[in-house]
Design a protein around this motif. Sequence first.
Motif, PDB file in Angstrom:
ATOM      1  N   GLY A   1      40.131  32.904  43.092  1.00 53.51           N
ATOM      2  CA  GLY A   1      38.951  32.382  42.367  1.00 53.51           C
ATOM      3  C   GLY A   1      39.459  30.975  41.861  1.00 53.51           C
ATOM      4  O   GLY A   1      38.935  29.956  41.216  1.00 53.51           O
ATOM      5  N   LYS A   2      40.772  30.533  41.923  1.00 52.50           N
ATOM      6  CA  LYS A   2      41.198  29.267  41.570  1.00 52.50           C
ATOM      7  C   LYS A   2      41.815  28.319  42.698  1.00 52.50           C
ATOM      8  O   LYS A   2      41.982  28.892  43.897  1.00 52.50           O
ATOM      9  CB  LYS A   2      42.354  29.040  40.632  1.00 52.50           C
ATOM     10  CG  LYS A   2      42.003  30.068  39.286  1.00 52.50           C
ATOM     11  CD  LYS A   2      41.144  29.104  38.412  1.00 52.50           C
ATOM     12  CE  LYS A   2      40.795  29.952  36.940  1.00 52.50           C
ATOM     13  NZ  LYS A   2      40.147  28.991  36.203  1.00 52.50           N
ATOM     14  N   ILE A   3      41.822  27.228  42.460  1.00 55.94           N
ATOM     15  CA  ILE A   3      42.366  26.209  43.695  1.00 55.94           C
ATOM     16  C   ILE A   3      43.648  26.533  44.126  1.00 55.94           C
ATOM     17  O   ILE A   3      44.615  26.807  43.055  1.00 55.94           O
ATOM     18  CB  ILE A   3      42.228  24.790  43.118  1.00 55.94           C
ATOM     19  CG1 ILE A   3      42.479  23.830  44.430  1.00 55.94           C
ATOM     20  CG2 ILE A   3      43.294  24.557  42.274  1.00 55.94           C
ATOM     21  CD1 ILE A   3      41.043  23.436  45.038  1.00 55.94           C
ATOM     22  N   ASN A   4      43.935  26.639  45.270  1.00 56.37           N
ATOM     23  CA  ASN A   4      45.182  27.013  45.699  1.00 56.37           C
ATOM     24  C   ASN A   4      46.140  25.910  45.751  1.00 56.37           C
ATOM     25  O   ASN A   4      45.969  25.120  46.706  1.00 56.37           O
ATOM     26  CB  ASN A   4      45.127  27.644  47.301  1.00 56.37           C
ATOM     27  CG  ASN A   4      46.266  28.212  47.790  1.00 56.37           C
ATOM     28  OD1 ASN A   4      47.496  27.932  47.200  1.00 56.37           O
ATOM     29  ND2 ASN A   4      46.309  28.456  49.067  1.00 56.37           N
ATOM     30  N   THR A   5      46.905  25.692  44.822  1.00 54.31           N
ATOM     31  CA  THR A   5      47.698  24.567  44.639  1.00 54.31           C
ATOM     32  C   THR A   5      48.931  24.179  45.555  1.00 54.31           C
ATOM     33  O   THR A   5      49.316  23.390  45.613  1.00 54.31           O
ATOM     34  CB  THR A   5      48.357  24.663  43.195  1.00 54.31           C
ATOM     35  OG1 THR A   5      49.111  25.815  42.856  1.00 54.31           O
ATOM     36  CG2 THR A   5      47.250  24.476  41.976  1.00 54.31           C
ATOM     37  N   GLY A   6      49.163  25.616  46.230  1.00 54.71           N
ATOM     38  CA  GLY A   6      50.040  25.343  47.274  1.00 54.71           C
ATOM     39  C   GLY A   6      49.733  24.463  48.337  1.00 54.71           C
ATOM     40  O   GLY A   6      50.712  23.825  48.742  1.00 54.71           O
TER      41      GLY A   6
ATOM     42  N   GLU B   1      50.988  21.149  47.672  1.00 59.46           N
ATOM     43  CA  GLU B   1      52.408  21.179  47.474  1.00 59.46           C
ATOM     44  C   GLU B   1      53.165  21.302  48.679  1.00 59.46           C
ATOM     45  O   GLU B   1      54.389  21.553  48.640  1.00 59.46           O
ATOM     46  CB  GLU B   1      53.022  21.930  46.513  1.00 59.46           C
ATOM     47  CG  GLU B   1      52.225  21.778  44.983  1.00 59.46           C
ATOM     48  CD  GLU B   1      52.620  22.686  43.976  1.00 59.46           C
ATOM     49  OE1 GLU B   1      53.243  23.801  44.592  1.00 59.46           O
ATOM     50  OE2 GLU B   1      52.170  22.752  42.906  1.00 59.46           O
ATOM     51  N   GLY B   2      52.743  21.026  49.809  1.00 62.92           N
ATOM     52  CA  GLY B   2      53.102  21.308  51.040  1.00 62.92           C
ATOM     53  C   GLY B   2      52.856  22.683  51.810  1.00 62.92           C
ATOM     54  O   GLY B   2      53.581  22.740  52.919  1.00 62.92           O
ATOM     55  N   ALA B   3      52.359  23.464  51.334  1.00 57.18           N
ATOM     56  CA  ALA B   3      51.843  24.819  51.983  1.00 57.18           C
ATOM     57  C   ALA B   3      50.611  24.549  52.854  1.00 57.18           C
ATOM     58  O   ALA B   3      49.435  25.097  51.972  1.00 57.18           O
ATOM     59  CB  ALA B   3      52.037  26.009  51.030  1.00 57.18           C
ATOM     60  N   THR B   4      50.589  24.084  53.987  1.00 54.48           N
ATOM     61  CA  THR B   4      49.487  23.834  54.549  1.00 54.48           C
ATOM     62  C   THR B   4      48.527  25.106  54.884  1.00 54.48           C
ATOM     63  O   THR B   4      49.268  26.178  54.978  1.00 54.48           O
ATOM     64  CB  THR B   4      49.660  22.791  56.052  1.00 54.48           C
ATOM     65  OG1 THR B   4      50.599  23.718  56.566  1.00 54.48           O
ATOM     66  CG2 THR B   4      50.336  21.752  55.540  1.00 54.48           C
ATOM     67  N   ILE B   5      47.412  25.060  55.310  1.00 51.98           N
ATOM     68  CA  ILE B   5      46.425  25.772  55.514  1.00 51.98           C
ATOM     69  C   ILE B   5      46.661  26.463  56.893  1.00 51.98           C
ATOM     70  O   ILE B   5      47.030  28.005  57.112  1.00 51.98           O
ATOM     71  CB  ILE B   5      44.853  25.777  55.426  1.00 51.98           C
ATOM     72  CG1 ILE B   5      44.613  25.270  54.157  1.00 51.98           C
ATOM     73  CG2 ILE B   5      44.167  26.629  56.164  1.00 51.98           C
ATOM     74  CD1 ILE B   5      43.077  24.696  53.968  1.00 51.98           C
ATOM     75  N   ASN B   6      47.001  25.780  57.763  1.00 49.65           N
ATOM     76  CA  ASN B   6      47.560  26.312  59.024  1.00 49.65           C
ATOM     77  C   ASN B   6      48.777  25.404  59.489  1.00 49.65           C
ATOM     78  O   ASN B   6      49.152  24.467  58.681  1.00 49.65           O
ATOM     79  CB  ASN B   6      46.295  26.137  60.129  1.00 49.65           C
ATOM     80  CG  ASN B   6      46.015  24.637  60.653  1.00 49.65           C
ATOM     81  OD1 ASN B   6      46.434  23.874  59.824  1.00 49.65           O
ATOM     82  ND2 ASN B   6      45.602  24.797  61.986  1.00 49.65           N
ATOM     83  N   THR B   7      49.315  26.025  60.644  1.00 49.25           N
ATOM     84  CA  THR B   7      50.773  25.411  61.155  1.00 49.25           C
ATOM     85  C   THR B   7      50.311  23.770  61.555  1.00 49.25           C
ATOM     86  O   THR B   7      49.617  23.553  62.313  1.00 49.25           O
ATOM     87  CB  THR B   7      51.187  26.092  62.216  1.00 49.25           C
ATOM     88  OG1 THR B   7      51.280  27.226  62.110  1.00 49.25           O
ATOM     89  CG2 THR B   7      52.641  25.517  62.793  1.00 49.25           C
ATOM     90  N   PRO B   8      51.285  22.889  60.676  1.00 52.26           N
ATOM     91  CA  PRO B   8      51.115  21.520  61.164  1.00 52.26           C
ATOM     92  C   PRO B   8      51.995  20.952  62.134  1.00 52.26           C
ATOM     93  O   PRO B   8      53.046  21.813  62.480  1.00 52.26           O
ATOM     94  CB  PRO B   8      51.198  20.906  59.902  1.00 52.26           C
ATOM     95  CG  PRO B   8      52.493  21.715  59.136  1.00 52.26           C
ATOM     96  CD  PRO B   8      52.069  23.172  59.652  1.00 52.26           C
ATOM     97  N   SER B   9      52.019  19.950  62.710  1.00 53.50           N
ATOM     98  CA  SER B   9      52.856  19.480  63.587  1.00 53.50           C
ATOM     99  C   SER B   9      54.083  18.603  62.850  1.00 53.50           C
ATOM    100  O   SER B   9      53.667  17.658  62.112  1.00 53.50           O
ATOM    101  CB  SER B   9      52.457  18.361  64.810  1.00 53.50           C
ATOM    102  OG  SER B   9      53.283  17.637  65.141  1.00 53.50           O
TER     103      SER B   9
END
Length: 385
Positions: free
Chosen positions: A233-238, A241-249
Amino acid sequence: MTAEPTLKPERPFFSSGPTAKFSGWDISRIKTESLGRSHRSALGKSRLKYAIDLSKELLGVPDDYLVGIMPASDTGALECAMWTMLRPDRPATVAAWESFGNVWIQDAVKQLKLPQLTALDADYGEIPDLASIPQENDVVFTWNGTTSGAKIPNTDWLAPGRPGVTINDATSAIFAMEMDWAKLDATTYSWQKVMGSEAQHGMLVLSPKAVQRIEEYDPEWPLPKLFRLKKGGKINTGIFEGATINTPSMLATEDYIMALEWAQALGGRKAMFERADANAKILTDWIEATPWLKNMVPDPAQRTNTGVCFVFQGEWYESLSAEEQAGVPKKIVKLLEERDVGYDFNGYRDAPPSLRVWCGGTVEQEDIKRLLPWIEWAYDQVKNG
């Protein structure tokens, strides 16, 4: 006929996206320690957070705003903001004056089906009456028209503390024009525009007001995983801070970091603004002095300093059929690409027949200067060939 020039641009990269790498870019300079590592590792996450922190510093983003890396370039970031912030029970306006802004209109009309929607549009080269947008409306707009060369001249039409939220597609403006952060709630851009970095990743900048809207509102429509910004219910602050939703390049991330460090060494965003302004002045002055050309944007206050678009005029051009007119810029580009003089500077496919030369800060003034006599030569070849 005009003699063929001899001096070519050293870097013939004038595409409006992906744009030119900065001068001196070399793949061997990219840091590779994070490659082959998990983006969840301490190293991977630290590099992603560094990209976020350096972006925030260079852009002068307020401390209480969140900045995160999103999938699917500017499009993914912008649509995430629309899907998570726009509400059926609130009035909204989507303002558009070129191709990508019209995509956001279609999103609002056909996908979100907002019942209290106003679509405010204008032809290529023009800006709609933004002052007519009620302050209580949520608003989606494009700061700089990537395919028309028309930008907003100011943010006077956005009142401080307005009830509605503002969603700003800034992809071909940010790092070339100052953002009025106090009036912006969600701002998006991609690495492959003004910074000349690799594509696929976008950035989402959220104000405290945007965070509040996201936290208090659960959309009725389905939210793909790539758009889910909340946790418990709150913004996912991660995410910010670098914890991307899916795998980045990580390779693309390191390339973006290298471009950010280059801009920082130049003097930051102010230096980038100055470089884009200087490049655009060379080009716009030449357009004004060339009788068979005109800027696609009539109002100088609304002309971009990044993707400058210009169209043809004059007795010969106007005597051609519509099909023949459409072929003029294509033939010019083909002649110059064959000679390695300039790449990918044809106008956008949905725009009027035109040329579009990128003037962002990764382009050197001398290369703009060298390109222009070649365009004159190529035009003469097409006209008299």
